[in-house]
Every structure is written in C-alpha cells, then in structure tokens.
Enzyme design. Structure first.
Site, short mmCIF file in Angstrom:
data_model
loop_
_atom_site.label_atom_id
_atom_site.label_comp_id
_atom_site.label_asym_id
_atom_site.label_seq_id
_atom_site.Cartn_x
_atom_site.Cartn_y
_atom_site.Cartn_z
N HIS A 196 0.86 -1.19 0.00
CA HIS A 196 0.00 0.00 0.00
C HIS A 196 0.89 1.23 0.00
O HIS A 196 1.89 1.27 0.71
CB HIS A 196 -0.88 -0.03 1.26
CG HIS A 196 -1.97 0.99 1.26
ND1 HIS A 196 -1.74 2.33 1.50
CD2 HIS A 196 -3.30 0.88 1.02
CE1 HIS A 196 -2.89 2.99 1.43
NE2 HIS A 196 -3.85 2.14 1.13
N CYS A 234 -3.60 2.72 -4.57
CA CYS A 234 -4.60 3.48 -3.80
C CYS A 234 -4.63 4.91 -4.33
O CYS A 234 -3.68 5.68 -4.12
CB CYS A 234 -4.25 3.45 -2.31
SG CYS A 234 -5.36 4.47 -1.34
N HIS A 261 -7.43 0.32 -4.69
CA HIS A 261 -8.34 1.06 -3.82
C HIS A 261 -8.72 2.31 -4.61
O HIS A 261 -7.86 3.18 -4.80
CB HIS A 261 -7.63 1.53 -2.55
CG HIS A 261 -7.26 0.45 -1.58
ND1 HIS A 261 -6.56 0.71 -0.43
CD2 HIS A 261 -7.52 -0.88 -1.58
CE1 HIS A 261 -6.38 -0.44 0.24
NE2 HIS A 261 -6.95 -1.41 -0.44
N ASP A 306 -13.02 2.66 -1.66
CA ASP A 306 -12.25 2.98 -0.47
C ASP A 306 -13.02 3.98 0.37
O ASP A 306 -14.24 4.09 0.23
CB ASP A 306 -10.87 3.48 -0.89
CG ASP A 306 -9.83 3.29 0.18
OD1 ASP A 306 -10.16 2.82 1.28
OD2 ASP A 306 -8.66 3.63 -0.07
N HIS A 307 -12.32 4.73 1.20
CA HIS A 307 -12.99 5.65 2.11
C HIS A 307 -14.17 6.34 1.46
O HIS A 307 -14.02 6.99 0.43
CB HIS A 307 -12.02 6.77 2.54
CG HIS A 307 -10.80 6.27 3.24
ND1 HIS A 307 -9.80 7.09 3.64
CD2 HIS A 307 -10.44 5.02 3.59
CE1 HIS A 307 -8.85 6.38 4.22
NE2 HIS A 307 -9.21 5.11 4.19
N TYR A 320 -15.39 4.20 6.57
CA TYR A 320 -15.78 2.81 6.33
C TYR A 320 -17.25 2.51 6.62
O TYR A 320 -17.59 1.43 7.10
CB TYR A 320 -14.84 1.88 7.11
CG TYR A 320 -13.50 1.80 6.44
CD1 TYR A 320 -13.32 1.00 5.33
CD2 TYR A 320 -12.43 2.58 6.86
CE1 TYR A 320 -12.10 0.95 4.66
CE2 TYR A 320 -11.20 2.54 6.22
CZ TYR A 320 -11.05 1.72 5.11
OH TYR A 320 -9.85 1.67 4.45
#
Ligand code: DNO
Length: 354
Positions: A196, A234, A261, A306-307, A320
């Site tokens: 990541h 990401c 992500h 993702d977020h 999340y």
C-alpha cells in the site's frame, strides 16, 4: 477485476449479508484483528473467517493487512524472527485460499488525516487533511485522529526515538531485505504481495516514507523483480501527492497492481484536501482515465471502493460506512462496464477499418 469490500471481522457493525446485497460483490477483504503485530495467525482462525464469508456467499481472497513489525522496518537483529512469522502467515493464508496480501512499509504510522469528521455542506462527513492543523500537533505528546489507541504515549515516543537517524536509503534496504525474505513463501503459497502506498506520500514527523512516487516503484521492482512483489494502487494515497500522474502510473504498473483502492479526493489548497464520494465530478481523481489505463494494460486484480463519506445519518467508522462505499462500488462497476465496452467497440472499429 473482482469487486470486494473491506470487512473488519466479526466486530464490524456491517453484517456480511449486507455486503453480499451490494450487486457484483464477490468477496471481502479482511484480517485477523485479535493478534498482536508479529504473531503467527493460526490456520484455524483463518479457516473460521473464510467459512463465515463463504457461508454468506462471499470469498476471502484478499487480506488487508498482515502488518509488518517495526523491528523489520528498523532492521533490528530481531527482524529475522518476525520475517519468519510473516512467512508462516503467508503460507497459512495461502492454505486458506488467500491470493493477495495488502500491507504497508510506513514507519510507525499508517494513513494520516487531521480530521475524521470534515463536514460537507450537505451534512455528510469525510476525512480531510490540513497542513495548518498538522503543524499545530504537539509532537512531544502526539494524539492523532484515529490513532489514539494504537500506542501509549511512552511506546510512541520510544518508537520515534528508535527511528532517529533512519534514512530513506536504510529504510529501503530494510524493505528489500524483508521482501527477499518472504518471496520464497509467496512462490510456495501462490500469494501476491501488494504494498500500500504511503498516505500521504511524503515524510511525516521526520520519518522517511519510500512508497509513494513513480521512481519509488521503479526502484522497488528493479531491486525485487519477483512477480509476487506487487502494488495496492490506492488513488487516495497516491493522489494526495500532486506530483503523481495517476493514469500514467496505472498504465505503467497495471500488471503489478494486484489490488486497487479507488477513491476520490478534492484539493482545497496546495497541500490540503478532503475525501469525497467516488465520482470523478466530486474531486481531482479522474476515475474514468485510471480505470481505462488499468483495463487497457492488463489489470486483473482485486478492487475495492475505499474511504467513503458518512451519509444518511450513518454513524460508522470514519471512511468505512456501508452506504457511501456501496454507492462507490456501484459507480466503479459502472465505469468498468463502460470502459470495457468502449475498448471493445474501438477495437472492432479498428479491425473494420484495417
Ligand atoms: C486506510 C487503509 C490503510 C491500509 C494499510 C495497508 O484506510 O487503506 O490503512 O489498510 O495501509 O497496510
């Protein structure tokens, strides 16, 4: 591409069957959460989690994360013991059907934001970063949003002391030592490692960060070319670095991207940003161009929204919640469908014209 969703295990307030109800969802991304960093995860625990997922009609092919012990990053003599434990985790994950492990090599801290509840004008909230707020943090007594429980102040200060004098080069050497130590286990278990990026992709609190730019990946793959050494792409982390050209990076590394992500962020100044819903129109990350770059260049990995924001009154773990990530998953699948059909149509036109 396989669409997945992060699930924080049995303590997650989002039940597996809700995740299954998001159309197109193939599996969850999870981890063993009740073991300290550096411990070996038992096969029984992994198989128990896999059964929970499978019973809900979901796969468990991605682990996020198997954390890397700080002694490995520091290059301490005890690292060999922790690398051996990591190898065992890879083998056990492989036996439980895991194909991809997401991890990071950031010293001490993982992702970092200054506000977990940035308020949007529509009442939703998301994570954000402000350089001014960052500068206000008391470095002698750090209390970080989202990280307060991770270490006691003494542990944190001790760790920061251990890192004094750590350079980018030394950290990179320790990273390569770690990867060379675990690649044989990946070969044996058929598991891909997906590092990541550093989030944000620059040094914080004087700690070096080494995975966040194109040249970092070039150096990494030159040092450890084994195909099991791959990337978690990401867009939120890499995108925070204005210097990164995300579609170009997605195209260049598509075959090494085992996990993506995809998320959005909006710049509010040269350094500051907030996270937002996934749509391209909501920020500075061009999701269509990134997906197109991935699809044109052989991406075959896992993907997750993702977020997201907290919306519709949901009071979930920041980033999340169920709702906005579910909307993100649907949006992303729409983009993949459109991109794949665009490419197919263009290829047909090319054949027709030639
Ligand atoms: C943040 C996550 C990261 C990620 C780790 C992987 O929301 O994307 O915490 O899980 O960096 O090791």
């Amino acid at each position: 591409m396989k669409m997945t969703f992060r699930w924080y295990g049995e303590k997650d307030c989002i039940p597996l069957n809700y995740i299954k109800q998001i159309q197109g969802m193939t599996g969850v991304v999870t981890a063993v959460y009740d073991e300290p960093v550096g411990a070996v995860w038992s096969l029984d625990k992994l198989l128990h989690m896999k059964k929970l997922c499978n019973d809900a009609g979901l796969e468990m092919e991605v682990i996020e994360s198997v954390p890397v012990h700080e002694d490995i990053k520091l290059g301490k003599p005890s690292r060999d013991k922790y690398i051996e434990a990591y190898r065992q985790n890879i083998i056990n994950c492989g036996k439980a059907g895991v194909k991809c492990i997401c991890y990071n090599f950031m010293p001490v801290f993982d992702w970092f934001r200054t506000n977990l509840y940035y308020k949007h004008s529509d009442g939703s909230t998301s994570l954000s970063y402000s350089e001014a707020d960052f500068c206000k943090l008391d470095r002698k007594n750090l209390r970080l949003p989202g990280w307060d429980e991770s270490y006691t102040p003494d542990e944190l200060n001790g760790l920061l002391k251990d890192y004094e004098g750590m350079t980018h080069e030394k950290l990179f050497e320790n990273f390569v030592y770690f990867l060379n130590g675990i690649m044989p286990a990946c070969d044996a278990a058929g598991v891909n490692m997906a590092v990541h990026p550093d989030d944000p992709p620059w040094d914080i609190f004087g700690l070096p960060r080494i995975v966040g730019r194109e040249e970092d990946y070039d150096r990494l793959f030159a040092a450890v070319p084994n195909p099991h050494n791959g990337i978690t792409f990401c867009t939120g982390s890499l995108g925070a670095g204005r210097f990164n050209d995300l579609p170009a990076m997605a195209a260049k590394y598509a075959k090494r991207i085992y996990f993506a992500h995809l998320r959005q962020l909006k710049y509010t100044s040269g350094t500051d940003f907030y996270e937002n819903g996934h749509q391209t129109a909501e920020g500075n990350v061009d999701i269509y161009s990134i997906v197109r770059a991935l699809e044109e260049n052989g991406f075959e990995g896992y993907l997750r929204p993702d977020h997201g924001r907290n919306v519709w009154g949901e009071d979930a773990k920041p980033g999340y919640g169920l709702f906005d990530r579910a909307m993100g998953a649907c949006y992303l699948q729409g983009i993949f469908e459109a991109v794949d059909k665009d490419i197919e149509k263009e290829n047909k036109n090319d054949t027709f014209q030639s």
